[in-house]
Design a protein around this motif. Structure first.
Motif, PDB file in Angstrom:
ATOM      1  N   ILE A 140     -72.837  15.874 108.491  1.00 27.66           N
ATOM      2  CA  ILE A 140     -72.197  16.361 109.723  1.00 27.66           C
ATOM      3  C   ILE A 140     -72.749  15.551 110.886  1.00 27.66           C
ATOM      4  O   ILE A 140     -73.921  15.694 111.275  1.00 27.66           O
ATOM      5  N   LEU A 141     -71.895  14.684 111.424  1.00 33.15           N
ATOM      6  CA  LEU A 141     -72.326  13.825 112.534  1.00 33.15           C
ATOM      7  C   LEU A 141     -72.250  14.596 113.836  1.00 33.15           C
ATOM      8  O   LEU A 141     -71.222  15.208 114.146  1.00 33.15           O
ATOM      9  N   GLY A 142     -73.332  14.544 114.611  1.00 32.92           N
ATOM     10  CA  GLY A 142     -73.263  15.096 115.959  1.00 32.92           C
ATOM     11  C   GLY A 142     -72.495  14.134 116.846  1.00 32.92           C
ATOM     12  O   GLY A 142     -72.183  13.001 116.445  1.00 32.92           O
ATOM     13  N   ASN A 143     -72.156  14.583 118.041  1.00 34.46           N
ATOM     14  CA  ASN A 143     -71.454  13.696 118.971  1.00 34.46           C
ATOM     15  C   ASN A 143     -72.434  12.857 119.784  1.00 34.46           C
ATOM     16  O   ASN A 143     -73.564  13.271 120.043  1.00 34.46           O
ATOM     17  N   ASN A 144     -71.950  11.688 120.194  1.00 36.26           N
ATOM     18  CA  ASN A 144     -72.705  10.830 121.100  1.00 36.26           C
ATOM     19  C   ASN A 144     -72.179  11.013 122.509  1.00 36.26           C
ATOM     20  O   ASN A 144     -71.098  11.583 122.717  1.00 36.26           O
ATOM     21  N   GLU A 145     -72.919  10.502 123.474  1.00 35.16           N
ATOM     22  CA  GLU A 145     -72.398  10.449 124.834  1.00 35.16           C
ATOM     23  C   GLU A 145     -71.162   9.547 124.829  1.00 35.16           C
ATOM     24  O   GLU A 145     -71.070   8.616 124.022  1.00 35.16           O
ATOM     25  N   ALA A 146     -70.216   9.818 125.715  1.00 34.73           N
ATOM     26  CA  ALA A 146     -69.031   8.964 125.840  1.00 34.73           C
ATOM     27  C   ALA A 146     -68.926   8.482 127.283  1.00 34.73           C
ATOM     28  O   ALA A 146     -69.037   9.287 128.212  1.00 34.73           O
ATOM     29  N   SER A 147     -68.729   7.192 127.443  1.00 32.66           N
ATOM     30  CA  SER A 147     -68.713   6.618 128.796  1.00 32.66           C
ATOM     31  C   SER A 147     -67.371   6.815 129.467  1.00 32.66           C
ATOM     32  O   SER A 147     -66.327   6.790 128.826  1.00 32.66           O
ATOM     33  N   ASP A 204     -70.580  18.308 118.934  1.00 36.68           N
ATOM     34  CA  ASP A 204     -69.590  18.684 117.929  1.00 36.68           C
ATOM     35  C   ASP A 204     -69.818  20.143 117.510  1.00 36.68           C
ATOM     36  O   ASP A 204     -70.954  20.579 117.330  1.00 36.68           O
ATOM     37  N   SER A 205     -68.741  20.895 117.350  1.00 35.27           N
ATOM     38  CA  SER A 205     -68.885  22.333 117.069  1.00 35.27           C
ATOM     39  C   SER A 205     -69.420  22.612 115.663  1.00 35.27           C
ATOM     40  O   SER A 205     -70.140  23.591 115.462  1.00 35.27           O
ATOM     41  N   ASN A 206     -69.077  21.777 114.680  1.00 29.66           N
ATOM     42  CA  ASN A 206     -69.649  21.992 113.339  1.00 29.66           C
ATOM     43  C   ASN A 206     -71.150  21.738 113.372  1.00 29.66           C
ATOM     44  O   ASN A 206     -71.925  22.453 112.733  1.00 29.66           O
ATOM     45  N   PHE A 207     -71.557  20.712 114.116  1.00 26.81           N
ATOM     46  CA  PHE A 207     -72.984  20.425 114.246  1.00 26.81           C
ATOM     47  C   PHE A 207     -73.683  21.594 114.939  1.00 26.81           C
ATOM     48  O   PHE A 207     -74.746  22.043 114.502  1.00 26.81           O
ATOM     49  N   LEU A 208     -73.056  22.117 116.002  1.00 24.98           N
ATOM     50  CA  LEU A 208     -73.651  23.266 116.702  1.00 24.98           C
ATOM     51  C   LEU A 208     -73.784  24.459 115.759  1.00 24.98           C
ATOM     52  O   LEU A 208     -74.775  25.172 115.785  1.00 24.98           O
ATOM     53  N   TYR A 246     -69.622  28.966 123.223  1.00 23.38           N
ATOM     54  CA  TYR A 246     -68.549  29.845 122.758  1.00 23.38           C
ATOM     55  C   TYR A 246     -67.527  29.981 123.883  1.00 23.38           C
ATOM     56  O   TYR A 246     -67.882  29.988 125.068  1.00 23.38           O
ATOM     57  N   ALA A 247     -66.252  30.092 123.503  1.00 29.19           N
ATOM     58  CA  ALA A 247     -65.154  29.954 124.464  1.00 29.19           C
ATOM     59  C   ALA A 247     -64.508  31.289 124.826  1.00 29.19           C
ATOM     60  O   ALA A 247     -64.616  32.276 124.095  1.00 29.19           O
ATOM     61  N   SER A 248     -63.830  31.277 125.965  1.00 34.27           N
ATOM     62  CA  SER A 248     -62.830  32.299 126.273  1.00 34.27           C
ATOM     63  C   SER A 248     -61.527  31.577 126.592  1.00 34.27           C
ATOM     64  O   SER A 248     -61.534  30.382 126.916  1.00 34.27           O
ATOM     65  N   ASP A 249     -60.427  32.301 126.485  1.00 33.99           N
ATOM     66  CA  ASP A 249     -59.101  31.711 126.709  1.00 33.99           C
ATOM     67  C   ASP A 249     -58.172  32.842 127.150  1.00 33.99           C
ATOM     68  O   ASP A 249     -57.718  33.629 126.310  1.00 33.99           O
ATOM     69  N   ASP A 294     -60.086  27.214 117.652  1.00 37.27           N
ATOM     70  CA  ASP A 294     -61.270  27.087 116.809  1.00 37.27           C
ATOM     71  C   ASP A 294     -60.998  26.255 115.560  1.00 37.27           C
ATOM     72  O   ASP A 294     -60.036  26.506 114.824  1.00 37.27           O
ATOM     73  N   MET A 295     -61.877  25.285 115.341  1.00 39.81           N
ATOM     74  CA  MET A 295     -61.893  24.456 114.133  1.00 39.81           C
ATOM     75  C   MET A 295     -60.673  23.555 114.010  1.00 39.81           C
ATOM     76  O   MET A 295     -60.390  23.050 112.918  1.00 39.81           O
ATOM     77  N   GLU A 296     -59.947  23.347 115.110  1.00 42.05           N
ATOM     78  CA  GLU A 296     -58.720  22.561 114.989  1.00 42.05           C
ATOM     79  C   GLU A 296     -59.007  21.141 114.481  1.00 42.05           C
ATOM     80  O   GLU A 296     -58.134  20.499 113.900  1.00 42.05           O
ATOM     81  N   ASP A 297     -60.236  20.649 114.680  1.00 41.63           N
ATOM     82  CA  ASP A 297     -60.579  19.314 114.167  1.00 41.63           C
ATOM     83  C   ASP A 297     -60.534  19.278 112.636  1.00 41.63           C
ATOM     84  O   ASP A 297     -60.376  18.210 112.039  1.00 41.63           O
ATOM     85  N   LEU A 298     -60.673  20.442 112.005  1.00 48.17           N
ATOM     86  CA  LEU A 298     -60.691  20.479 110.535  1.00 48.17           C
ATOM     87  C   LEU A 298     -59.274  20.476 109.947  1.00 48.17           C
ATOM     88  O   LEU A 298     -59.104  20.302 108.736  1.00 48.17           O
ATOM     89  N   GLY A 299     -58.282  20.662 110.820  1.00 48.44           N
ATOM     90  CA  GLY A 299     -56.887  20.678 110.356  1.00 48.44           C
ATOM     91  C   GLY A 299     -56.299  22.065 110.535  1.00 48.44           C
ATOM     92  O   GLY A 299     -56.783  23.018 109.928  1.00 48.44           O
ATOM     93  N   GLU A 300     -55.252  22.152 111.371  1.00 47.05           N
ATOM     94  CA  GLU A 300     -54.668  23.464 111.703  1.00 47.05           C
ATOM     95  C   GLU A 300     -54.241  24.246 110.464  1.00 47.05           C
ATOM     96  O   GLU A 300     -54.367  25.462 110.424  1.00 47.05           O
ATOM     97  N   ASN A 301     -53.726  23.535 109.471  1.00 51.12           N
ATOM     98  CA  ASN A 301     -53.224  24.274 108.308  1.00 51.12           C
ATOM     99  C   ASN A 301     -54.356  24.882 107.486  1.00 51.12           C
ATOM    100  O   ASN A 301     -54.178  25.930 106.862  1.00 51.12           O
ATOM    101  N   TYR A 302     -55.515  24.245 107.477  1.00 51.49           N
ATOM    102  CA  TYR A 302     -56.663  24.828 106.758  1.00 51.49           C
ATOM    103  C   TYR A 302     -57.191  26.062 107.487  1.00 51.49           C
ATOM    104  O   TYR A 302     -57.725  26.971 106.880  1.00 51.49           O
ATOM    105  N   VAL A 303     -57.046  26.064 108.817  1.00 54.22           N
ATOM    106  CA  VAL A 303     -57.582  27.169 109.614  1.00 54.22           C
ATOM    107  C   VAL A 303     -56.600  28.336 109.641  1.00 54.22           C
ATOM    108  O   VAL A 303     -56.989  29.495 109.483  1.00 54.22           O
TER     109      VAL A 303
END
Ligand code: GLY
Ligand code: MN
Ligand code: MN
Length: 461
Positions: free
Chosen positions: A25-32, A45-49, A257-260, A351-360
Motif C-alpha cells: 500500500i503506497l502512501g501519497n507523496n507531495e504534489a507540486s 492515501d485513504s487505504n494507507f490511512l 473522515y468526511a461529511s457531505d 468512499d473507496m472510489e479509487d478501488l472501483g465503484e462496482n466493487y464498492v
C-alpha cells in the motif's frame, strides 16, 4: 490517530482475508502546484490511512501475508528538513504509534518487492489514481505502466472494501464531528444567501469554516444558484431573488473522515409557491427514503423508491403524467433526477472510489444498470449494519436536456413538456444527509441541519 491496536487489528483482518503473498500500500507523496517546492495541500492515501495511520508523505506500507509481519518503508528526515519543517519524529517512533516495529529506508522497498517477485510470490496492489504512484509500481513490479491499472489485485480490493465498508464506533464519532462542522458551514451559507451577494463570498466563507475546524473541505464546494448543474464549481454569480441556491459541501476532520451535506434555499429566505412545491417534493423524497433504511434493504430499491416518490409529486404538480410505476421503470423521471440516490462515505467522501465503484457499490446480487440516471447510482447493493452512506435526491430543470428529450419526443406519455418549458429558469434542488445503518434501522448522523421550509425561513430571517 486511533490507538495502535486499531491499526494492528485492521491489518490482521486484511492479512487473514488474503490467501498469500505481499500486500503493498503506497502512501501519497507531495504534489507540486506550479514549481516543485510549492505543493498542493497534502492528502494521504485513504487505504494507507486506514491500515497504517501515518499522515505524512513518502511512506509505503507492506503486509507480508505469509509471515504475518508488517513493514513501513520511508526515509528519516535530514537537517535541511528540520530547518524548514521543525522537529520531526523518526520513522521508528512514528511506526510504533501504529503498532509496527519493522521499518526500513524507502530504497529497501525495491529489494523487498523484487525478492518476493523473484520467488514467485504475488504482489497485491490496488489500481493507482496518481501518476507518480503508477510509475513507482511499474519500477517495483516490472509491469509496464500501461498495464498497471488493469493488474490490480481483485482479492485485495474485495478484502479492503469488505473491511472499510463497516464503520466502527471511533469512525462514526469522526464522521459526526465532520457533520457538526458542516452544520456551521451550511447554516452560515443559509444566512448569507441574500440578493446581491456573490456566490464566491459564501463559498469562500464556508471553506474557511472547514479549515478553522480541522478541514479542509472534503471536495471542492458546490454552491450555485445554477443548481441544475449537478457539480457546479463556478461561484461567480450574484444572487438574485427568485432563484434557489444549492450548497453541497462538507469537510474532513483532522483524521480525514468526511461529511457531505446538501441544502437548498430560496435566495432572500422566502420560498415562492413554485419553489415551495418542488422543494417539498424533494424533501418528501429524502425523508421517505431515509425512513426505509435498514439492514437487508437494497440501495437500488431505495433509489427506485425515491424515484417513485419524486415522480408521484411531480405528477401532482403536473410536470409528469401517466402511470408513475411504468415511468420510473422506463427511466422517465431521470429528466428531473438524473443521478443516483447516494454513495458510501468515510475516509473518502465517495468512499473507496479509487478501488472501483462496482466493487464498492455492487456485488453478485445487484449489478449496475445501464439505464440513463440509474446507471449513475454508486451504491446499489444490500445495506449492512455499519454502512455510512448519503441519501441525496434532487430535482433539476436542465434546459439542454429538456430541449433534447423534447425534440426526440422522449417519454412524452410521461412528461408534460408544455409545463416543463416554463420551469427552464428554475434551477435545481438537492437535499443530502449522511446516514448510518444500525441494527434494525438507521440514524441520521450529526447535529440536524435545517431542512424544512419553515426551519430554513426561520434561520434566514
Ligand atoms: N458531493 C458530491 C456528492 O454529493 O456526491
Ligand atoms: Mn454532496
Ligand atoms: Mn454525496
Amino acid at each position: 490517530m486511533f490507538d495502535s491496536n486499531v491499526y494492528e487489528s485492521r491489518r490482521k483482518r486484511l492479512r487473514e482475508s488474503v490467501k498469500s503473498g505481499v500486500i503493498l500500500i503506497l502512501g501519497n507523496n507531495e504534489a507540486s502546484m506550479n514549481y516543485p517546492a510549492n505543493t498542493y495541500h497534502y492528502r494521504q492515501d485513504s487505504n494507507f490511512l486506514y491500515f497504517f495511520g501515518l499522515d505524512h508523505d513518502g511512506f509505503a506500507g507492506v503486509m507480508d501475508v505469509d509471515s504475518g509481519e508488517d513493514y513501513i518503508f520511508g526515509n528519516d528526515v535530514d537537517m535541511d528538513d528540520i530547518i524548514w519543517m521543525g522537529f520531526q519524529p523518526s520513522l521508528k517512533d512514528r511506526a510504533v504509534k501504529v503498532g509496527i516495529k519493522n521499518t526500513a529506508p524507502l530504497a529497501k522497498l525495491d529489494d523487498f518487492i523484487k525478492d518476493a517477485t523473484a520467488t514467485g510470490r504475488k504482489i497485491h496492489f490496488s489500481s493507482p489514481y496518481r501518476y507518480d504512484n503508477l510509475l513507482r509500481l511499474e519500477n517495483l513490479t516490472g509491469i509496464h505502466h500501461s498495464q498497471i491499472k488493469a493488474k490490480f489485485s481483485e482479492e485485495l480490493v474485495k478484502a479492503i472494501v469488505s473491511l472499510r465498508s463497516i464503520k466502527d464506533e471511533g469512525e462514526i464519532i469522526e464522521i459526526e464531528k465532520a457533520i457538526d462542522t458542516a452544520y456551521l458551514m451550511h447554516t452560515t451559507a443559509m444566512k448569507m444567501a441574500q440578493p446581491g451577494v456573490v456566490e464566491q463570498e459564501i463559498a469562500g466563507t464556508i471553506e474557511g469554516i472547514a479549515l478553522a475546524h480541522g478541514g479542509p473541505v472534503s471536495f471542492p464546494v458546490i454552491l450555485s444558484m445554477d443548481g441544475q448543474t449537478l457539480h457546479n464549481h463556478y461561484h461567480g454569480n450574484t444572487l438574485v431573488e427568485g432563484r434557489m441556491m444549492v450548497c453541497d459541501a462538507g469537510c474532513e476532520t483532522t483524521m480525514h473522515y468526511a461529511s457531505d451535506i446538501t441544502r437548498t434555499v430560496a435566495v432572500g429566505g422566502k420560498f415562492n409557491q413554485r419553489q415551495r412545491e418542488i422543494y417539498e417534493a424533494v424533501l418528501q423524497t429524502n425523508m421517505e427514503a431515509i425512513k426505509h433504511v435498514k439492514p437487508g434493504f437494497k440501495n437500488l430499491d431505495l433509489h427506485l423508491l425515491a424515484a417513485t416518490t419524486l415522480a408521484t409529486s411531480l405528477k401532482e404538480i403536473g410536470l409528469m403524467k401517466g402511470n408513475i410505476d411504468e415511468a420510473v421503470a422506463q427511466g422517465a423521471h431521470a429528466l428531473f433526477f438524473p443521478h443516483g440516490l447516494g454513495h458510501m462515505m468515510g475516509l473518502d467522501v465517495h468512499d473507496m472510489e479509487d478501488l472501483g465503484e462496482n466493487y464498492v457499490g455492487y456485488d453478485e446480487d445487484v449489478q449496475r444498470s445501464s439505464q440513463f440516471g440509474r446507471a449513475f447510482l454508486r451504491l446499489g447493493r444490500e445495506l449492512k449494519k455499519g454502512f455510512v452512506f448519503t441519501i441525496e435526491p434532487g430535482c433539476y430543470f436542465i434546459p439542454a436536456l429538456i430541449d433534447q428529450w423534447k425534440a426526440e419526443n422522449k417519454f412524452s406519455e410521461f412528461i408534460n413538456y408544455d409545463l416543463v418549458e416554463s420551469y427552464k429558469d428554475f434551477g435545481g434542488v438537492r437535499i443530502e444527509d449522511d446516514i448510518l445503518v444500525t441494527d434494525d434501522g438507521f440514524r441520521v448522523l450529526g447535529k440536524p441541519i435545517p431542512k424544512t421550509i419553515s426551519d430554513i425561513e426561520d434561520i434566514m430571517s
